[in-house]
Design a protein around this motif. Sequence first.
Motif, PDB file in Angstrom:
ATOM      1  N   UNK A 521      46.490  41.653  36.996  1.00 58.05           N
ATOM      2  CA  UNK A 521      47.138  41.032  38.538  1.00 58.05           C
ATOM      3  C   UNK A 521      45.896  40.847  38.992  1.00 58.05           C
ATOM      4  N   UNK A 522      44.817  41.544  39.284  1.00 58.97           N
ATOM      5  CA  UNK A 522      43.496  41.035  40.060  1.00 58.97           C
ATOM      6  C   UNK A 522      43.057  40.132  39.451  1.00 58.97           C
ATOM      7  N   UNK A 523      42.714  39.829  38.286  1.00 64.63           N
ATOM      8  CA  UNK A 523      42.427  38.767  37.723  1.00 64.63           C
ATOM      9  C   UNK A 523      42.971  37.379  37.987  1.00 64.63           C
ATOM     10  N   UNK A 524      44.296  37.230  38.072  1.00 64.72           N
ATOM     11  CA  UNK A 524      44.818  36.040  38.413  1.00 64.72           C
ATOM     12  C   UNK A 524      44.697  35.906  39.916  1.00 64.72           C
ATOM     13  N   UNK A 525      44.715  36.855  40.827  1.00 62.49           N
ATOM     14  CA  UNK A 525      44.505  36.744  42.454  1.00 62.49           C
ATOM     15  C   UNK A 525      42.999  36.078  42.453  1.00 62.49           C
ATOM     16  N   UNK A 526      42.163  36.608  41.738  1.00 63.53           N
ATOM     17  CA  UNK A 526      40.747  35.913  41.814  1.00 63.53           C
ATOM     18  C   UNK A 526      40.651  34.609  41.312  1.00 63.53           C
ATOM     19  N   UNK A 560      36.794  46.620  36.876  1.00 62.99           N
ATOM     20  CA  UNK A 560      37.996  47.750  37.367  1.00 62.99           C
ATOM     21  C   UNK A 560      37.892  49.099  36.738  1.00 62.99           C
ATOM     22  N   UNK A 561      38.509  50.049  37.264  1.00 66.77           N
ATOM     23  CA  UNK A 561      38.016  51.427  36.549  1.00 66.77           C
ATOM     24  C   UNK A 561      38.649  51.545  35.267  1.00 66.77           C
ATOM     25  N   UNK A 584      29.180  36.509  35.669  1.00 66.32           N
ATOM     26  CA  UNK A 584      28.973  36.915  37.175  1.00 66.32           C
ATOM     27  C   UNK A 584      29.993  37.952  37.443  1.00 66.32           C
ATOM     28  N   UNK A 585      29.510  39.128  37.999  1.00 63.83           N
ATOM     29  CA  UNK A 585      30.076  40.589  38.281  1.00 63.83           C
ATOM     30  C   UNK A 585      30.920  40.452  39.346  1.00 63.83           C
ATOM     31  N   UNK A 586      32.315  40.731  39.624  1.00 73.17           N
ATOM     32  CA  UNK A 586      33.203  40.760  40.553  1.00 73.17           C
ATOM     33  C   UNK A 586      33.679  42.110  40.526  1.00 73.17           C
ATOM     34  N   UNK A 587      33.572  42.665  41.496  1.00 75.15           N
ATOM     35  CA  UNK A 587      34.095  44.323  41.642  1.00 75.15           C
ATOM     36  C   UNK A 587      35.427  44.062  42.313  1.00 75.15           C
ATOM     37  N   UNK A 588      36.371  44.255  41.535  1.00 73.48           N
ATOM     38  CA  UNK A 588      37.758  43.948  41.995  1.00 73.48           C
ATOM     39  C   UNK A 588      38.459  45.019  42.440  1.00 73.48           C
ATOM     40  N   UNK A 589      37.991  46.554  42.269  1.00 77.59           N
ATOM     41  CA  UNK A 589      38.661  47.580  42.789  1.00 77.59           C
ATOM     42  C   UNK A 589      37.798  48.589  43.246  1.00 77.59           C
ATOM     43  N   UNK A 590      37.774  48.894  44.444  1.00 81.00           N
ATOM     44  CA  UNK A 590      37.343  49.701  44.961  1.00 81.00           C
ATOM     45  C   UNK A 590      36.854  50.975  44.502  1.00 81.00           C
ATOM     46  N   UNK A 591      37.968  51.650  43.499  1.00 78.10           N
ATOM     47  CA  UNK A 591      37.751  52.770  42.729  1.00 78.10           C
ATOM     48  C   UNK A 591      36.763  52.520  41.562  1.00 78.10           C
ATOM     49  N   UNK A 631      31.589  42.025  45.721  1.00 81.24           N
ATOM     50  CA  UNK A 631      32.865  42.900  45.784  1.00 81.24           C
ATOM     51  C   UNK A 631      34.135  41.950  46.590  1.00 81.24           C
ATOM     52  N   UNK A 632      35.137  41.990  45.614  1.00 81.21           N
ATOM     53  CA  UNK A 632      36.286  41.312  46.000  1.00 81.21           C
ATOM     54  C   UNK A 632      37.359  42.305  45.798  1.00 81.21           C
ATOM     55  N   UNK A 633      37.638  43.151  46.715  1.00 81.30           N
ATOM     56  CA  UNK A 633      38.741  44.268  46.752  1.00 81.30           C
ATOM     57  C   UNK A 633      39.982  43.784  46.695  1.00 81.30           C
ATOM     58  N   UNK A 634      40.655  43.410  45.643  1.00 79.87           N
ATOM     59  CA  UNK A 634      41.918  42.694  45.853  1.00 79.87           C
ATOM     60  C   UNK A 634      42.906  43.770  46.339  1.00 79.87           C
TER      61      UNK A 634
END
Length: 679
Positions: A521-526, A560-561, A584-591, A631-634
């Motif tokens: 889901x985070x991938x589709x949001x990005x 993601x974790x 390119x790296x995207x941190x999509x989850x704060x965990x 960082x893109x914390x969805x």
Amino acid sequence: GQAEQSHGALLAGISGGLLVGLMQQMSVLGVINISYSEPLASLLKVMRVFAFDVDGILRIGCVANFAAITHFTCKVCMVFVAMLFVALVHVGFVLLRHGGRFKDQKPVLIAVFGTLAMIFYISVTLTILRPLQCNYNPNGKWNNHIYEDVLCWSWGDEEGKEHLTMIVISILALSLPVSMLAMVASLSRQFPSVVRRGGTQFLRSYGFLFFRFRPQAHWYILVVMCRSLFVGIVPVVPKPTLQIFLFMAALQSTLLAAVHFKPWRVHMLNWMDIGFGCVMMFFLMLASFTVQSPNTEALAFICFGMVLLSILMIPVILAFSAFKRFGALAKSYQYFLCHSKVDAGAFARWLKMDLKSSDEVAREVFLDSDNLESLHEMLRSVAQDVDTLIVLGTKSVFYKVLCVGEMCMARRQAVPIEMIALPGYVGLCAEEIRGYERRVPEVACLTESEIGIDEVRGTLEALSEKPTIALPQCPGSSAMGALVTRLVAGEESVAFTSTEHALERFHLVVLADVADFEANAAAHVVAKLMQWHALESAPRVLALDSDLPPSAKQGLVLLTPGCFARREFVIRLRVASQRGLQMLLVIADDGFQVPGRDVLEGSLRSWDGDKDSVEQAMGVVLDLFRVVAITLDVKQATASVLEVASRSLAVRLRSSAQERRTPQPAAPEEQSGEPPLPP
């Protein structure tokens, strides 16, 4: 620094367009029949160049005398000659720089034509309507404001036939700005659905219309164009008093819209637009003092209408408040997403974005990340301002006190509830419901909102037995589209398919641990966030059963974790590295936490693969951390924060694409080596 440069370029470009629009509005003031004193008269005279009235400044008529109809026809033809000139320049540019690939560069031509048309929309309209700008004379006849020798509306006389011919030409030419407005209206209607499908060609061609505005206010281009068209028509009204009144009415309505919606993508531009509107309002107010022989009868009717309108506003506002309070159709939120942020935060964001993209969703969709409110205010919103409550069923949603309170309030107020069963969802059993207050002692706080434990148990029993919409483990854009169609159309069933868009022609792919529901889901949001930026290609999420397309040049790697513990994810990274993709790296989850070298090595060596494959995968993962991640914390971030972060990511992508096209010198051998990772 690159993000700031992009932000500054956007600010400079749009503010320049606003300034040109202001100058054109001032050129309209020069057409209104008012006597101005110096130095204002000279300033407005210079502004006439924005209305294509060059001869009014240079006095060409003193050198060569042209008939009025010839002069006007040449003015109208100038617009089409300018379009032809731009087309010829484009042809030469494509032949020299792009080897004659006209089809590939067609969106550029459309964007150039459209941008110039938007900038000079007022001037074109003003020029076309010149034959209708007439003044009344004491002798009972009308003459044209620009071409003073032309008699207006005397078509029976020999002298009036020239005016009739000019009007015919004007009406024919008026089809140009009117058809442009109709086309933009059609494009605005198509825009949400096209963005949802990832129409790259559409975005490249018509992105200049929408990328100036926030995604939620993409339709504001129609407001700008309607204002420009109306301002261009104002000089047709014969009386200066009415001209000033209509001019102020057009400016005031759009000024209120700008204050309420704040439509511009860069926040500072909202204040600039509002400031320019206020300047023109004060200008018109002061100009009204210089009107000679004002029409007092018309002024009396206008003032009477304004007073009557003010009095009628009181019952209208009271009726609107009552309808908003008791009328089901006037609720603020069409949907309310009730979910556990830990288990379904990214999916909730994805669902909201797709719901808002639907033509059937005209009002807001409530998501707690964007609507931070207290428990009491949130429950009040569910009770009074929500059409449908959507519960995202996960393992923990029934153990979140806030979610349970929202369900109870919706059931109490007979708000329709839709249950969407995410993978792993199981309703509570009878024993869990009976002992709910022991398992979740925090439920006692709901008594402050007059929700007792008996009501909680009744709601949990009803929802645990309620039919659900079951989602597949790895839903794609097609599955989400089917879900949105089911929600907005109210159909009884929905069929989810695994068919996704072909990836052969996409240059940007999103690599994520799509086997994990939230990471998918985070991938589709990005991907949807990046569609709003004019990139070389709309991004696509690489589905679990899809191979990397041959056209792929760049990759967004979502961290993601547990992603590096998934073999399929690491193998895809290895394939992308072998293809030479810029990643390119995207941190999509704060965990997410950067794995230590020993943890990463132990995870990779647990595979049933040969030693060389493991070592190669290890090298690929280590190489990823040579670049700084964004960082893109969805799950947690608000829509505005996500928009800012996606803008920075778009700048990085454009910079990387430019570096790819520019040959780089080989790095010294001694500078190579493994990047440090935490032990």
